[in-house]
Design a protein around this motif. Structure first.
Motif, PDB file in Angstrom:
ATOM      1  N   LEU A 186      -8.941  39.138  30.991  1.00 61.53           N
ATOM      2  CA  LEU A 186      -8.904  40.310  30.124  1.00 61.53           C
ATOM      3  C   LEU A 186     -10.265  40.937  29.877  1.00 61.53           C
ATOM      4  CD1 LEU A 186      -6.247  39.073  27.550  1.00 61.53           C
ATOM      5  CD2 LEU A 186      -5.933  40.650  29.462  1.00 61.53           C
ATOM      6  N   HIS A 187     -11.319  40.367  30.453  1.00 65.11           N
ATOM      7  CA  HIS A 187     -12.665  40.908  30.283  1.00 65.11           C
ATOM      8  C   HIS A 187     -13.302  41.081  31.655  1.00 65.11           C
ATOM      9  CE1 HIS A 187     -12.574  40.411  25.911  1.00 65.11           C
ATOM     10  NE2 HIS A 187     -11.894  39.311  26.163  1.00 65.11           N
ATOM     11  N   ALA A 188     -13.910  42.237  31.883  1.00 66.83           N
ATOM     12  CA  ALA A 188     -14.400  42.575  33.220  1.00 66.83           C
ATOM     13  C   ALA A 188     -15.395  41.558  33.753  1.00 66.83           C
ATOM     14  CB  ALA A 188     -15.032  43.971  33.193  1.00 66.83           C
ATOM     15  N   LEU A 197      -4.838  42.588  25.921  1.00 61.47           N
ATOM     16  CA  LEU A 197      -3.741  42.809  26.871  1.00 61.47           C
ATOM     17  C   LEU A 197      -3.378  44.291  26.927  1.00 61.47           C
ATOM     18  CD1 LEU A 197      -1.105  39.981  26.243  1.00 61.47           C
ATOM     19  CD2 LEU A 197      -2.273  40.458  28.405  1.00 61.47           C
ATOM     20  N   ARG A 198      -3.298  44.894  25.742  1.00 63.14           N
ATOM     21  CA  ARG A 198      -2.944  46.311  25.675  1.00 63.14           C
ATOM     22  C   ARG A 198      -4.026  47.157  26.340  1.00 63.14           C
ATOM     23  NH1 ARG A 198      -2.292  46.174  20.690  1.00 63.14           N
ATOM     24  NH2 ARG A 198      -0.101  45.595  20.691  1.00 63.14           N
ATOM     25  N   ASP A 209       5.599  41.629  22.940  1.00 62.79           N
ATOM     26  CA  ASP A 209       5.872  43.047  22.725  1.00 62.79           C
ATOM     27  C   ASP A 209       5.078  43.908  23.704  1.00 62.79           C
ATOM     28  OD1 ASP A 209       7.634  42.537  20.659  1.00 62.79           O
ATOM     29  OD2 ASP A 209       6.168  42.935  19.067  1.00 62.79           O
ATOM     30  N   VAL A 210       3.823  43.511  23.982  1.00 61.68           N
ATOM     31  CA  VAL A 210       2.992  44.267  24.918  1.00 61.68           C
ATOM     32  C   VAL A 210       3.515  44.123  26.339  1.00 61.68           C
ATOM     33  CG1 VAL A 210       0.675  44.503  25.908  1.00 61.68           C
ATOM     34  CG2 VAL A 210       0.945  44.057  23.458  1.00 61.68           C
ATOM     35  N   LEU A 211       3.822  42.894  26.739  1.00 55.61           N
ATOM     36  CA  LEU A 211       4.144  42.621  28.137  1.00 55.61           C
ATOM     37  C   LEU A 211       5.598  42.925  28.497  1.00 55.61           C
ATOM     38  CD1 LEU A 211       2.243  39.245  28.646  1.00 55.61           C
ATOM     39  CD2 LEU A 211       1.571  41.505  29.474  1.00 55.61           C
TER      40      LEU A 211
END
Length: 294
Positions: free
Chosen positions: A138-140, A170-171, A196-198
């Motif tokens: 989740l982090h570049a 995640l969003r 909920d996001v996925l």
């Protein structure tokens, strides 16, 4: 052997009794300890008797040395790289009234080396399992290492589980992108906000079933409400939470993951694995901090 890949940080736990008073003083109990989703899961796995090695990165500083020493004392195998010139990551955890808010400086976590991760997984004994914290993806800065972990596991025949980590990043990454990264893995675990996001809105069983379009098995955690498991092909299981007094929710999801993984990898059916996760998660919320009591 379980190979856990992800974050190892210092937690600054701030336990406040009442609401934060902006611009003024708020009374709190403050303690410093080891943290990080991957490191916490590894510590809980070790406490449950599961052989486990952590692959992570720390800075060449006192905090990094302390964090590595804590895990060694807990029985966690060390595949932790030290990054000269970098600071070990740290997280301020504000906890109170059953909720927690995290303020994060990822530090050396963002410098996890894909080649280091690949070597550690290649060296795992046959029949090993990779558990990847979602944070590296989740982090570049750390994403190449997370993707390298998934590729190495595939190349060397490891089974794979991924924890979705946190709803806000995640969003920001985009649910479609994240699901493309983890497509085909054996097990994806997420809490209600992450689901909920996925998977979009719906009850947990429906959300878990939707996720099996992408992964073989999906687990949606509901905190004190227990958890549900769906498998591709239509199987569905659930287990209730274990009612216990709440002290601190920090690390409860990491403990749940450890209990579930140890049971499932031992050959237990999904319902039994969910119950094992709930039991270890209940143990965690009765403690202050994210790790098992030493």
């Amino acid at each position: 052997m379980v190979i856990v890949v992800g974050d190892l940080v210092t937690d600054v736990l701030v336990e406040h009794d009442g609401p934060i008073q902006p611009g003024s003083d708020t009374a709190a109990a403050i303690r410093v300890s080891g943290g990080g989703q991957a490191a916490n899961t590894a510590a809980w796995l070790a406490s449950a008797g599961q052989p486990v090695t952590l692959v992570a990165a720390v800075g060449d500083d006192r905090a990094g040395r302390d964090r590595v020493a804590e895990l060694a004392a807990a029985g966690v195998g060390d595949a932790i790289e030290v990054r000269p010139g970098a600071a070990t990551g740290s997280v301020v955890v504000l906890t109170g009234a059953g909720e927690r808010t995290m303020i994060t400086d990822r530090g050396a976590c963002l410098l996890l080396d894909p080649a280091h991760v690949t070597r550690a997984i290649a060296a795992a004994p046959p029949g090993s399992h990779l558990h990847l914290s979602g944070y590296p993806l989740l982090h570049a800065g750390s994403r190449p290492a997370g993707l390298a972990a998934l590729a190495a596991a595939r190349d060397h025949g490891l089974t794979v589980s991924v924890d979705a980590a946190s709803a806000a990043p995640l969003r920001a990454a985009g649910p479609e992108v994240f699901l493309a990264w983890v497509r085909g893995i054996d097990l994806l675990s997420c809490n209600a906000d992450e689901a909920d996001v996925l998977a979009g809105p719906g009850d947990p069983a429906t959300q878990a079933a939707r996720l099996t379009d992408v992964v073989q098995h999906a687990v949606v955690k509901r905190g004190a409400g227990g958890a549900v498991w769906a498998s591709r092909g239509g199987g569905s299981w659930s287990a209730p939470g274990v009612p216990v007094p709440m002290t601190d929710p920090t690390g409860a999801g990491d403990a749940f993951a450890a209990g579930l993984l140890r049971s499932w990898l031992a050959g237990d059916p999904p319902g039994t694995a969910l119950a094992a996760g709930a039991t270890l998660g209940a143990a965690a919320v009765q403690l202050l901090g994210a790790r098992p009591a030493s």
